[in-house]
Enzyme design. Structure first.
Site, mmCIF file in Angstrom:
data_model
loop_
_atom_site.group_PDB
_atom_site.id
_atom_site.type_symbol
_atom_site.label_atom_id
_atom_site.label_comp_id
_atom_site.label_asym_id
_atom_site.label_seq_id
_atom_site.Cartn_x
_atom_site.Cartn_y
_atom_site.Cartn_z
ATOM 1 N N LYS A 14 64.684 6.156 104.676
ATOM 2 C CA LYS A 14 65.043 7.038 105.589
ATOM 3 C C LYS A 14 66.982 7.370 105.497
ATOM 4 O O LYS A 14 67.281 8.315 105.234
ATOM 5 C CB LYS A 14 64.601 7.171 107.037
ATOM 6 C CG LYS A 14 63.282 7.146 106.773
ATOM 7 C CD LYS A 14 62.625 7.069 108.393
ATOM 8 C CE LYS A 14 63.214 6.045 109.224
ATOM 9 N NZ LYS A 14 62.292 4.686 108.972
ATOM 10 N N ARG A 89 60.203 8.653 117.825
ATOM 11 C CA ARG A 89 59.420 7.431 117.324
ATOM 12 C C ARG A 89 58.059 7.406 118.246
ATOM 13 O O ARG A 89 57.230 6.422 118.197
ATOM 14 C CB ARG A 89 60.301 6.212 117.511
ATOM 15 C CG ARG A 89 60.518 5.444 116.275
ATOM 16 C CD ARG A 89 61.562 4.447 116.294
ATOM 17 N NE ARG A 89 61.368 3.324 115.420
ATOM 18 C CZ ARG A 89 62.643 3.451 114.530
ATOM 19 N NH1 ARG A 89 63.455 4.432 114.420
ATOM 20 N NH2 ARG A 89 62.524 2.452 113.635
ATOM 21 N N ARG A 128 66.814 -6.329 101.981
ATOM 22 C CA ARG A 128 67.837 -5.642 102.719
ATOM 23 C C ARG A 128 68.528 -6.713 103.739
ATOM 24 O O ARG A 128 69.748 -6.607 104.013
ATOM 25 C CB ARG A 128 67.589 -4.498 103.567
ATOM 26 C CG ARG A 128 68.404 -3.683 104.335
ATOM 27 C CD ARG A 128 67.937 -2.476 104.905
ATOM 28 N NE ARG A 128 67.238 -2.601 106.086
ATOM 29 C CZ ARG A 128 66.521 -1.491 106.567
ATOM 30 N NH1 ARG A 128 66.690 -0.247 106.157
ATOM 31 N NH2 ARG A 128 65.859 -1.681 107.738
ATOM 32 N N ARG A 134 71.221 -7.609 109.271
ATOM 33 C CA ARG A 134 70.734 -7.118 110.324
ATOM 34 C C ARG A 134 69.741 -8.069 110.808
ATOM 35 O O ARG A 134 68.750 -8.540 110.128
ATOM 36 C CB ARG A 134 69.960 -5.741 110.035
ATOM 37 C CG ARG A 134 70.551 -4.464 110.347
ATOM 38 C CD ARG A 134 69.800 -3.216 109.989
ATOM 39 N NE ARG A 134 68.562 -2.864 110.775
ATOM 40 C CZ ARG A 134 67.885 -1.950 110.584
ATOM 41 N NH1 ARG A 134 68.289 -0.932 109.588
ATOM 42 N NH2 ARG A 134 66.711 -1.805 111.229
ATOM 43 N N ARG A 146 57.720 -4.819 113.867
ATOM 44 C CA ARG A 146 58.120 -3.524 113.629
ATOM 45 C C ARG A 146 57.039 -2.647 113.080
ATOM 46 O O ARG A 146 56.868 -1.381 113.215
ATOM 47 C CB ARG A 146 59.490 -3.325 113.054
ATOM 48 C CG ARG A 146 60.611 -3.816 113.866
ATOM 49 C CD ARG A 146 61.722 -4.283 113.242
ATOM 50 N NE ARG A 146 62.592 -3.322 112.126
ATOM 51 C CZ ARG A 146 63.019 -3.418 111.004
ATOM 52 N NH1 ARG A 146 63.259 -4.889 110.875
ATOM 53 N NH2 ARG A 146 63.938 -2.516 110.405
HETATM 54 P P1 ADP Z 1 63.925 0.942 110.717
HETATM 55 O O1 ADP Z 1 63.535 2.116 110.780
HETATM 56 O O2 ADP Z 1 64.396 0.177 109.519
HETATM 57 O O3 ADP Z 1 63.232 0.023 111.715
HETATM 58 P P2 ADP Z 1 66.121 1.696 112.581
HETATM 59 O O4 ADP Z 1 67.521 1.309 112.271
HETATM 60 O O5 ADP Z 1 65.644 3.236 112.533
HETATM 61 O O6 ADP Z 1 65.282 0.792 111.479
HETATM 62 O O7 ADP Z 1 65.972 1.124 114.054
HETATM 63 C C1 ADP Z 1 66.026 -0.036 114.295
HETATM 64 C C2 ADP Z 1 65.598 -0.501 115.905
HETATM 65 O O8 ADP Z 1 66.228 0.346 116.878
HETATM 66 C C3 ADP Z 1 64.187 -0.173 115.919
HETATM 67 O O9 ADP Z 1 63.294 -1.204 115.700
HETATM 68 C C4 ADP Z 1 64.289 0.020 117.614
HETATM 69 O O10 ADP Z 1 64.209 -1.142 118.336
HETATM 70 C C5 ADP Z 1 65.239 0.698 118.010
HETATM 71 N N1 ADP Z 1 65.174 2.250 117.671
HETATM 72 C C6 ADP Z 1 65.697 3.125 116.833
HETATM 73 N N2 ADP Z 1 65.174 4.252 117.091
HETATM 74 C C7 ADP Z 1 64.518 4.247 118.078
HETATM 75 C C8 ADP Z 1 63.663 5.348 118.979
HETATM 76 N N3 ADP Z 1 63.827 6.487 118.417
HETATM 77 N N4 ADP Z 1 62.974 4.979 120.037
HETATM 78 C C9 ADP Z 1 63.153 3.373 120.358
HETATM 79 N N5 ADP Z 1 63.732 2.596 119.675
HETATM 80 C C10 ADP Z 1 64.488 3.140 118.798
#
Ligand code: ADP
Length: 190
Positions: A14, A89, A128, A134, A146
């Site tokens: 994404k 999400r 990654r 990260r 996750r």
């Molecule tokens: P990825 O899609 O690779 O898991 P992101 O950078 O989108 O990584 O998100 C990393 C973390 O940030 C998630 O695992 C969660 O803990 C938090 N997070 C991100 N977006 C949301 C959201 N919309 N609602 C709740 N937690 C979120």
């Protein structure tokens, strides 16, 4: 406004593809994960709270995330549109986003799902982890968590947009360029 939700499991690509869509369509890329990470770096109150969830691979609570997202959107005057990456999400976040966009006389144009199988996701996240620094990419248990959270809480969000006739699936396997081309052609059809 062209408002896209770029959807898909962790590691679907994404972030990478968003950069290309920003260049082509002049949209604003809003990644909730990036905003949380910036807050962690800046040691803000929000960052401290978010970190306690993110490090375990859990979702940050809806209330906090929704409030943060709204304040990010409101920072821009006359935007061409947004790419929402990592948001919504949960179904509660999707409802909140619909209501909020309605308030500003706008709406989601389309959710585009990047489709990638689980084995490939695990490989990408492990790769990654080597250069992203990260924490949540480094531990296989956190990655698994996750993916589980994605299946249980996030994957159902696509039904929200399907019901509205606003859902498109794009094959997320292949070269980065190929996937970009698929996204461009999906978006140009909207
Ligand atoms: P990825 O899609 O690779 O898991 P992101 O950078 O989108 O990584 O998100 C990393 C973390 O940030 C998630 O695992 C969660 O803990 C938090 N997070 C991100 N977006 C949301 C959201 N919309 N609602 C709740 N937690 C979120």
């Amino acid at each position: 406004m062209l408002n896209l939700v770029l959807f898909g499991p962790p590691g679907a690509g994404k972030g990478t593809q968003s950069t290309r869509l920003v260049e082509k369509y002049g949209l604003i890329h809003l990644s909730t994960g990036d905003v949380f990470r910036a807050n962690i770096k800046g040691e803000t109150e929000l960052g401290v709270l978010a970190k306690s969830y993110m490090d375990k691979g859990q979702l940050v609570p809806d209330e906090v995330t929704i409030k943060m997202l709204k304040s990010e959107v409101m920072k821009y005057e006359n935007p061409k549109g947004f790419i929402f990456d990592g948001f919504p999400r949960t179904n509660a976040q999707a409802d909140a986003l619909d209501h909020f966009l309605e308030e500003i006389d706008s709406s989601i144009s389309q959710m585009i799902s990047l489709d990638v199988e689980e084995e490939e996701l695990k490989t990408r996240l492990a790769n990654r982890a080597k250069d992203s620094g990260r924490v949540d990419d480094a531990d296989p248990k956190v990655i698994q968590n996750r993916i589980s959270v994605y299946r249980a809480e996030t994957a159902p969000v696509k039904e929200h947009y399907k019901k509205q006739g606003k859902w498109t699936k794009v094959d997320g396997l292949g070269s980065i360029d190929d996937i970009t081309e698929r996204l461009f052609s999906a978006i140009d059809k909207l």
